[in-house]
Design a protein around this motif. Sequence first.
Motif, PDB file in Angstrom:
ATOM      1  N   ALA A   1       0.825  -1.207   0.000  1.00 61.97           N
ATOM      2  CA  ALA A   1       0.000   0.000   0.000  1.00 61.97           C
ATOM      3  C   ALA A   1       0.858   1.256   0.000  1.00 61.97           C
ATOM      4  CB  ALA A   1      -0.932  -0.011   1.211  1.00 61.97           C
TER       5      ALA A   1
ATOM      6  N   TYR B   1       1.736   2.786  -3.354  1.00 64.04           N
ATOM      7  CA  TYR B   1       0.723   3.631  -3.987  1.00 64.04           C
ATOM      8  C   TYR B   1       0.685   5.023  -3.350  1.00 64.04           C
ATOM      9  CZ  TYR B   1      -1.187  -0.553  -6.235  1.00 64.04           C
ATOM     10  OH  TYR B   1      -1.352  -1.689  -6.992  1.00 64.04           O
TER      11      TYR B   1
ATOM     12  N   ILE C   1      -3.220   4.702  -0.166  1.00 63.18           N
ATOM     13  CA  ILE C   1      -4.103   3.595   0.208  1.00 63.18           C
ATOM     14  C   ILE C   1      -4.362   3.648   1.710  1.00 63.18           C
ATOM     15  CG2 ILE C   1      -4.437   1.098   0.208  1.00 63.18           C
ATOM     16  CD1 ILE C   1      -4.308   2.296  -2.583  1.00 63.18           C
ATOM     17  N   THR C   2      -5.611   3.732   2.095  1.00 67.65           N
ATOM     18  CA  THR C   2      -5.980   3.855   3.504  1.00 67.65           C
ATOM     19  C   THR C   2      -6.123   2.479   4.163  1.00 67.65           C
ATOM     20  OG1 THR C   2      -8.352   3.811   3.045  1.00 67.65           O
ATOM     21  CG2 THR C   2      -7.247   5.967   2.950  1.00 67.65           C
ATOM     22  N   GLU C   3      -6.167   2.486   5.494  1.00 72.17           N
ATOM     23  CA  GLU C   3      -6.414   1.250   6.244  1.00 72.17           C
ATOM     24  C   GLU C   3      -7.797   0.690   5.917  1.00 72.17           C
ATOM     25  OE1 GLU C   3      -4.865  -0.874   8.477  1.00 72.17           O
ATOM     26  OE2 GLU C   3      -3.006   0.108   7.876  1.00 72.17           O
ATOM     27  N   ASP C   4      -8.739   1.574   5.667  1.00 73.02           N
ATOM     28  CA  ASP C   4     -10.086   1.121   5.287  1.00 73.02           C
ATOM     29  C   ASP C   4     -10.036   0.347   3.979  1.00 73.02           C
ATOM     30  OD1 ASP C   4     -11.246   2.191   7.529  1.00 73.02           O
ATOM     31  OD2 ASP C   4     -11.954   4.016   6.548  1.00 73.02           O
ATOM     32  N   ARG C   5      -9.242   0.848   3.010  1.00 71.33           N
ATOM     33  CA  ARG C   5      -9.127   0.151   1.723  1.00 71.33           C
ATOM     34  C   ARG C   5      -8.443  -1.202   1.909  1.00 71.33           C
ATOM     35  NH1 ARG C   5     -11.189  -1.789  -2.639  1.00 71.33           N
ATOM     36  NH2 ARG C   5      -9.623  -2.364  -4.189  1.00 71.33           N
TER      37      ARG C   5
ATOM     38  N   GLU D   1     -11.006  -3.519   3.188  1.00 73.83           N
ATOM     39  CA  GLU D   1     -11.942  -3.878   2.107  1.00 73.83           C
ATOM     40  C   GLU D   1     -11.384  -5.024   1.274  1.00 73.83           C
ATOM     41  OE1 GLU D   1     -12.846  -0.576  -0.382  1.00 73.83           O
ATOM     42  OE2 GLU D   1     -13.850   0.569   1.193  1.00 73.83           O
ATOM     43  N   VAL D   2     -10.088  -4.928   0.960  1.00 73.09           N
ATOM     44  CA  VAL D   2      -9.436  -5.964   0.146  1.00 73.09           C
ATOM     45  C   VAL D   2      -9.382  -7.281   0.916  1.00 73.09           C
ATOM     46  CG1 VAL D   2      -7.235  -6.678  -0.870  1.00 73.09           C
ATOM     47  CG2 VAL D   2      -8.114  -4.372  -1.282  1.00 73.09           C
TER      48      VAL D   2
ATOM     49  N   LEU E   1      -5.217  -3.608  -4.491  1.00 73.71           N
ATOM     50  CA  LEU E   1      -5.169  -2.483  -3.555  1.00 73.71           C
ATOM     51  C   LEU E   1      -5.510  -1.148  -4.213  1.00 73.71           C
ATOM     52  CD1 LEU E   1      -2.040  -3.352  -1.386  1.00 73.71           C
ATOM     53  CD2 LEU E   1      -4.387  -3.063  -0.553  1.00 73.71           C
TER      54      LEU E   1
ATOM     55  N   ASN F   1      -7.413  -0.585  -6.630  1.00 77.45           N
ATOM     56  CA  ASN F   1      -8.716  -0.642  -7.308  1.00 77.45           C
ATOM     57  C   ASN F   1      -8.554  -0.523  -8.828  1.00 77.45           C
ATOM     58  OD1 ASN F   1     -11.474  -0.967  -7.285  1.00 77.45           O
ATOM     59  ND2 ASN F   1     -11.924   1.197  -7.008  1.00 77.45           N
TER      60      ASN F   1
ATOM     61  N   ASN G   1     -17.273  -4.876  -9.440  1.00 72.95           N
ATOM     62  CA  ASN G   1     -16.445  -3.706  -9.756  1.00 72.95           C
ATOM     63  C   ASN G   1     -16.378  -3.388 -11.247  1.00 72.95           C
ATOM     64  OD1 ASN G   1     -15.932  -4.134  -7.059  1.00 72.95           O
ATOM     65  ND2 ASN G   1     -13.737  -3.746  -7.203  1.00 72.95           N
TER      66      ASN G   1
END
Length: 304
Positions: free
Chosen positions: A102, A105, A108-112, A115-116, A148, A150, A182
């Motif tokens: 991450a 990039y 990239i957040t912890e939330d993303r 999600e992955v 990661l 998207n 997606n």
Amino acid sequence: MANILEVKDVYKELSKRPIIKGINFEVKEGEVFGFLGSNGAGKTTTIRMLVGLIKPNKGTIKINGYDIQKDFVKAIRSVGCIVENPELYLDLTGRQNLRLFARMYGDITEDRIQEVIDFIGLNERIDDKVKKYSLGMKQRLGLGQALLGNPKLLILDEPTNGLDPSGIVEFRNIIKKLVKENNTAVFISSHILSEIELLCDRVAFINNGTIKSIELTENLVKNSTDERICLITPEKEKGKELLFNLYFVKHVEEEGEKLLFYCEKGTFPKLIEAFAKRNIPIEEINKAHQNLENRFMEIMEGEE
């Protein structure tokens, strides 16, 4: 549907030897596109050009509208890639591996990341060290790394290599879910033809650096010029000899008591008549379902 990947009139030479000879294809959003060919056909060279590792001598490659040679950063930003067994840090946990990637990039957040993790189904084991993972879990984590950012385009090169049947099914289901939820475009190269057939909307057949055909998987039966036949006779050697001498029969194989072969469409009655004339009894005969493997063999044998 918009084209996510566009490959136009691409040529590539390596050591002054032509490897790719003017290929053209596109992959649309929400489409799974298969890329098939024998060893040395040009699959790996094509993939290396798609991800910017090597440049074509001629032609253009556009990803999400950006020319990969002129706007590399913008083009590659839309790409996720997994090549065979992904590179992972075995002494780190799955989550730590994702956090490391991450950082590449930058946004990239912890939330993303979470999600992955949810998407690839590794919640229960994500905080275990990767060296404790099965091959299938490592493959899912590698896919997570590729997702990661998207990506609009996911490039998969032999993604199920070495996986057991349950691992292959898990991986296939994740890809189907990705496309459905997606609308991601997926470009996949694999030697496991049954998996390509189950996953892909369209398939390109490449041989000797040129694309011989691009076909809808649902139209494989319609495009076939031959029928696959399975025959059992108590006089197998006589039956095999006869098949080798019939002009409309080709690619005869043995599988236990069965004789497997192709015959031209419309010649099935001639086949039965030939066995009757030679007094060779038939215990069982049926037409096998035409599939991607059959079509692949037709194209490759036609080239030969």
